[in-house]
Design a protein around this motif. Structure first.
Motif, PDB file in Angstrom:
ATOM      1  N   PRO A  46       0.803  -1.223   0.000  1.00 44.91           N
ATOM      2  CA  PRO A  46       0.000   0.000   0.000  1.00 44.91           C
ATOM      3  C   PRO A  46       0.840   1.280   0.000  1.00 44.91           C
ATOM      4  O   PRO A  46       0.461   2.265  -0.634  1.00 44.91           O
ATOM      5  N   ALA A  92      -2.999  -2.778   3.599  1.00 45.97           N
ATOM      6  CA  ALA A  92      -2.259  -4.016   3.324  1.00 45.97           C
ATOM      7  C   ALA A  92      -3.193  -5.215   3.419  1.00 45.97           C
ATOM      8  O   ALA A  92      -4.102  -5.241   4.245  1.00 45.97           O
ATOM      9  N   SER A  98      -2.074  -5.021  -1.628  1.00 48.16           N
ATOM     10  CA  SER A  98      -2.936  -4.031  -0.992  1.00 48.16           C
ATOM     11  C   SER A  98      -4.340  -4.042  -1.559  1.00 48.16           C
ATOM     12  O   SER A  98      -4.579  -4.515  -2.673  1.00 48.16           O
TER      13      SER A  98
END
Length: 129
Positions: A46, A92, A98
């Motif tokens: 992410p 995450a 992600s």
């Protein structure tokens, strides 16, 4: 006759205002509850997707990026004058990639929607790929 017309006009106006979708939402929790949402997944972490998005997207003034260290979630937020218009969560998932969730105020006009889709959503999809 004029009074009847005025009463009808006021009723129609009040109904239209009551049913109109809001372009910005004051209460952040309410924003999350009524926003238009979409979700993307990425094999990238992410932080990497959020950094790419921040570097490449067309961002408006009053944009912020906040990272919650405890959860590891990064949130992009466009909030100005006490109203929230857009948010994106970069979270995450278990496989190291992600999940990215977008939130858009339901009543933004066609121009704003187009600017969001071209300047931010398309960039986000590219960064997530």
């Amino acid at each position: 006759m004029k009074r009847q017309f005025l009463a009808i006009a006021l009723t129609v106006l009040a109904t239209a205002c009551a049913t109109a979708k809001e372009s910005g939402i004051r209460d952040p929790e309410r924003f999350r509850a009524i926003a238009e949402t979409s979700t993307l997944t990425s094999t990238s972490a992410p932080e990497k997707v959020a950094r790419c998005f921040e570097d490449r997207a067309v961002l408006l003034p009053m944009t912020t990026f906040n990272k919650d260290e405890a959860s590891g979630t990064t949130t992009y937020r466009l909030r100005g004058y006490g109203y929230t218009f857009e948010e994106i969560d970069f979270v995450a998932n278990q496989d190291g990639g992600s999940v990215i969730t977008t939130f858009l105020a339901p009543g933004v006009n066609a121009k704003w929607r187009s600017d969001f889709e071209v300047g931010r959503l398309a960039v986000l999809r590219s960064c997530a790929a």
